[in-house]
Scaffold this motif. Structure first.
Motif, mmCIF file in Angstrom:
data_model
loop_
_atom_site.group_PDB
_atom_site.id
_atom_site.type_symbol
_atom_site.label_atom_id
_atom_site.label_comp_id
_atom_site.label_asym_id
_atom_site.label_seq_id
_atom_site.Cartn_x
_atom_site.Cartn_y
_atom_site.Cartn_z
ATOM 1 N N UNK A 122 0.780 -1.181 0.166
ATOM 2 C CA UNK A 122 0.045 -0.063 0.104
ATOM 3 C C UNK A 122 0.735 1.108 0.061
ATOM 4 N N UNK A 123 2.072 1.174 0.784
ATOM 5 C CA UNK A 123 2.764 2.255 0.860
ATOM 6 C C UNK A 123 3.528 2.711 -0.618
ATOM 7 N N UNK A 124 3.764 1.548 -1.229
ATOM 8 C CA UNK A 124 4.491 1.714 -2.735
ATOM 9 C C UNK A 124 3.399 2.371 -3.434
ATOM 10 N N UNK A 125 2.226 1.661 -3.539
ATOM 11 C CA UNK A 125 1.023 2.544 -4.383
ATOM 12 C C UNK A 125 0.822 3.801 -4.156
ATOM 13 N N UNK A 126 1.101 4.327 -2.961
ATOM 14 C CA UNK A 126 0.848 5.641 -2.312
ATOM 15 C C UNK A 126 1.777 6.711 -3.083
ATOM 16 N N UNK A 127 3.176 6.265 -3.018
ATOM 17 C CA UNK A 127 4.177 6.759 -3.649
ATOM 18 C C UNK A 127 4.206 6.783 -4.840
ATOM 19 N N UNK A 128 3.630 5.769 -5.639
ATOM 20 C CA UNK A 128 3.756 5.737 -7.143
ATOM 21 C C UNK A 128 2.481 6.355 -7.797
ATOM 22 N N UNK A 129 1.437 6.207 -7.266
ATOM 23 C CA UNK A 129 -0.065 6.521 -7.834
ATOM 24 C C UNK A 129 -0.295 7.963 -7.364
ATOM 25 N N UNK A 130 -0.257 8.397 -6.067
ATOM 26 C CA UNK A 130 -0.492 9.449 -5.626
ATOM 27 C C UNK A 130 0.628 10.595 -5.628
ATOM 28 N N UNK A 131 1.864 10.201 -5.954
ATOM 29 C CA UNK A 131 3.018 10.861 -5.622
ATOM 30 C C UNK A 131 3.212 11.519 -4.146
ATOM 31 N N UNK A 132 2.970 10.620 -3.397
ATOM 32 C CA UNK A 132 3.165 10.829 -2.047
ATOM 33 C C UNK A 132 4.580 10.504 -1.449
ATOM 34 N N UNK A 133 5.401 11.591 -1.066
ATOM 35 C CA UNK A 133 6.840 11.451 -0.684
ATOM 36 C C UNK A 133 6.808 10.692 0.644
ATOM 37 N N UNK A 134 7.520 9.405 0.838
ATOM 38 C CA UNK A 134 7.580 8.867 2.050
ATOM 39 C C UNK A 134 8.767 8.298 2.448
ATOM 40 N N UNK A 135 9.877 8.677 1.374
ATOM 41 C CA UNK A 135 11.258 8.454 1.702
ATOM 42 C C UNK A 135 11.923 8.803 2.836
ATOM 43 N N UNK A 136 11.508 9.945 3.400
ATOM 44 C CA UNK A 136 12.197 10.410 4.469
ATOM 45 C C UNK A 136 11.498 10.405 5.797
ATOM 46 N N UNK A 137 10.272 9.600 5.434
ATOM 47 C CA UNK A 137 9.117 9.401 6.920
ATOM 48 C C UNK A 137 9.379 8.399 7.297
ATOM 49 N N UNK A 138 9.479 8.139 8.739
ATOM 50 C CA UNK A 138 8.974 6.825 9.524
ATOM 51 C C UNK A 138 7.573 6.910 9.400
#
Length: 460
Positions: A332-348
C-alpha cells in the motif's frame, strides 16, 4: 510370535516415527517424542480377508433427516460460536492459555444449564472441589451442579450412562486416565480418553465439553487426532482487555465464528456490540485515524486503523506495523508513492490496528492507504466515514469477501458515508482507485500532486 513394534509419537502434533527424534520434522518441537507400544495384532485365517464378511450397506436416500437437538448455553456469544447452542451428544474441545478464563466460562455455562433444569456433571481433574466452590461463590452460581474428582475415563463414562446429564464438563482432558495406557497426559492416554468419552457422549446424548491444555505455539497439547475425534474445536484468546472465543472446527455449524467477552469480577461478560467497544476510545478529528469495516472469521466488525508519519533521524526510514500484515502495508505504501506521488522516503511510518487484534484481512488495505495519506498531509477524515476495500498494485480498489455484511455493520453503527469498492449493492458509484477514494473523502480535493504531501513532510 512376532514382537509388537514400538512407535514414537510427537506429543505436540501426533507425528509418528520408528525411532525417537530430538526434533519433530513436522512441527519442529524439541524433545516431544514419547514411546507408544501398539496393541498386538492378531492374524486371522480363512481367506484373503481372514474370513470377514462385509457389513450392511445403507443407500443415502434411505437415511432419514434429523436436526440435532440443541440446549442453549444461556450465553448468547457462546451460542453464536457453537452455531446455536450445545448439541446433544456433541463433543466440544476448548483450548486456551492458563488463566485465560476457560474454567470460569464453563462454570457459568454449567450454572445456566442447571438453572434451566438440566443435570450437569463437572469432572474436576485439576482443582479440588473446595476450589470450585470458591469460584462458584465468586461468580454467583446458585444452581446445583454434580461434581466429581474421579478422572478415570471408564468411570466418567459410567456416570454419564447412569445419570444421563444434559452437560458434562471435563477439566481437563490431560488429567483423564484410561486403564493400561500409561501416565496421564501421554499421547495414548489423551487419545484414548477422548475417544472413550466421545463414544459415551454419543450413546447417552450428553453434550460434553473437554478442556485442553495448549502448547507454547497456541495449539492444543496432545495428538492431533484428538481434534479430529471431537465435533467442535474452539479457542479462547486474549486481545487487550477482551477475550475472544473463536471456532476453528464445527460439525454442527459454521466454523470461523467469533464471540467477544470481557473479563470482570463476576466472570466473563459477553460484549454484544464489539464494534462500539473497539471504537470507544477512538480520537475524533485526528489525522491518521480511519474507521475500517473488517471481518474476522464470519463476524463483521468496525476497527480503527491508525497511522503516524514523522521525519526519520535514521539513514533508512522505518516501517512499523502492528496488528496487520506488514507485507500488505508495504504494498500500500508503494502504491501511495507511485500513484499519488506521496513522498514517504524521508518519513518513518507507523501503522497500527487499535485494540490489540491481529486481522490479516485484505479489505483493510484501503483504510491503511487513507490513514497514511491523512497522517502525511495532516488532514483528518470526516467522522461519518467508514471504508473497506483491497488495493491492487495499479492503485485499483478491489472487492472483498462479505462486502454486504461489512456495509450493513457500518450503517448499523451510524456511519453514513461509505468508501467501498465498485459494484456493491446500494453503492453504484463505488471508488475504482485510491485516487478516487481520496477525492471522495475530501470532497474533490485529490491531493495527488507532490505539493501538499511534501509540505507536510517538511513540517514534520
Amino acid at each position: 510370535m512376532a514382537r509388537a513394534r514400538t512407535n514414537y509419537v510427537c506429543t505436540s502434533c501426533g507425528y509418528t516415527s520408528a525411532k525417537p527424534l530430538g526434533r519433530c520434522p513436522n512441527c519442529q518441537a524439541w524433545n516431544s517424542f514419547e514411546e507408544e507400544v501398539p496393541a498386538a495384532a492378531t492374524t486371522a485365517r480363512g481367506g484373503a480377508y481372514g474370513g470377514i464378511t462385509g457389513g450392511r450397506l445403507t443407500p443415502l436416500s434411505g437415511v432419514g433427516r434429523r436436526e440435532e437437538p440443541r440446549t442453549p448455553s444461556g450465553i448468547p456469544e457462546l451460542d453464536r460460536v457453537l452455531g446455536g447452542g450445545l448439541v446433544a451428544g456433541g463433543v466440544t474441545l476448548i483450548g486456551g492459555e492458563p488463566g485465560i478464563g476457560k474454567s470460569t466460562l464453563l462454570l457459568q455455562v454449567a450454572d445456566k444449564v442447571a438453572a434451566g433444569g438440566g443435570t450437569v456433571l463437572y469432572v474436576a481433574g485439576e482443582e479440588s472441589l473446595e476450589q470450585i466452590r470458591l469460584r462458584a461463590d465468586r461468580l454467583g452460581v446458585k444452581a446445583e451442579i454434580q461434581l466429581t474428582r474421579d478422572t478415570r475415563a471408564e468411570h466418567v463414562a459410567a456416570l454419564m450412562a447412569e445419570h444421563k446429564p444434559a452437560l458434562c464438563i471435563v477439566d481437563s482432558i490431560q488429567t483423564v486416565t484410561v486403564e493400561g495406557d500409561g501416565a496421564p497426559g501421554g499421547v495414548a492416554q489423551v487419545r484414548d480418553g477422548t475417544a472413550l468419552l466421545t463414544r459415551a457422549a454419543k450413546e447417552t446424548g450428553t453434550a460434553t465439553v473437554l478442556v485442553g491444555h495448549v502448547t507454547k505455539d497456541g495449539t492444543v497439547a496432545g495428538p492431533k487426532v484428538m481434534e479430529h475425534i471431537v465435533d467442535t474445536t474452539v479457542f479462547l484468546e486474549t486481545v487487550g482487555s477482551y477475550r475472544l472465543l473463536r471456532s476453528v472446527k464445527n460439525r454442527f455449524g459454521q466454523a470461523g465464528e467469533l464471540g467477544v467477552f470481557e473479563m470482570r469480577g463476576e466472570g466473563l461478560i459477553a460484549v454484544e456490540n464489539p464494534s462500539a467497544a473497539f471504537l470507544a476510545e477512538r480520537p475524533v478529528g485526528v489525522p491518521g485515524s480511519v474507521v475500517a469495516a473488517t471481518i474476522d472469521g464470519q463476524r463483521p466488525m468496525l476497527l480503527e486503523v491508525q497511522a503516524l508519519a514523522s521525519k526519520t533521524p535514521y539513514p533508512n526510514a522505518r516501517r512499523v506495523v502492528v496488528g496487520l500484515d506488514a507485507r500488505r502495508v508495504d504494498v500500500v505504501l508503494a502504491v501511495l508513492e507511485r500513484r499519488l506521488d506521496l513522498t514517504l522516503g524521508g518519513l518513518d511510518v507507523y501503522v497500527n490496528l487499535a485494540g490489540g487484534l491481529k486481522v490479516p484481512d485484505p479489505g483493510l488495505d484501503l483504510a491503511v492507504a487513507l490513514a497514511v495519506y491523512s497522517a502525511v498531509v495532516g488532514r483528518a477524515l470526516p467522522d461519518s466515514v467508514a471504508v473497506f476495500g483491497e488495493v491492487g498494485l495499479a492503485g485499483e480498489v478491489r472487492s472483498t469477501v462479505a462486502s454486504i455484511r461489512r456495509a450493513e455493520e457500518a450503517r448499523r453503527a451510524g456511519y453514513t458515508r461509505l468508501i467501498v469498492p465498485p459494484g456493491l449493492d446500494g453503492h453504484p458509484n463505488g471508488v475504482k482507485s485510491v485516487e478516487e477514494a481520496v477525492a471522495q473523502v475530501w470532497q474533490g480535493s485529490t491531493g495527488t500532486g507532490s505539493r501538499k504531501p511534501r509540505a507536510a513532510a517538511e513540517r514534520t
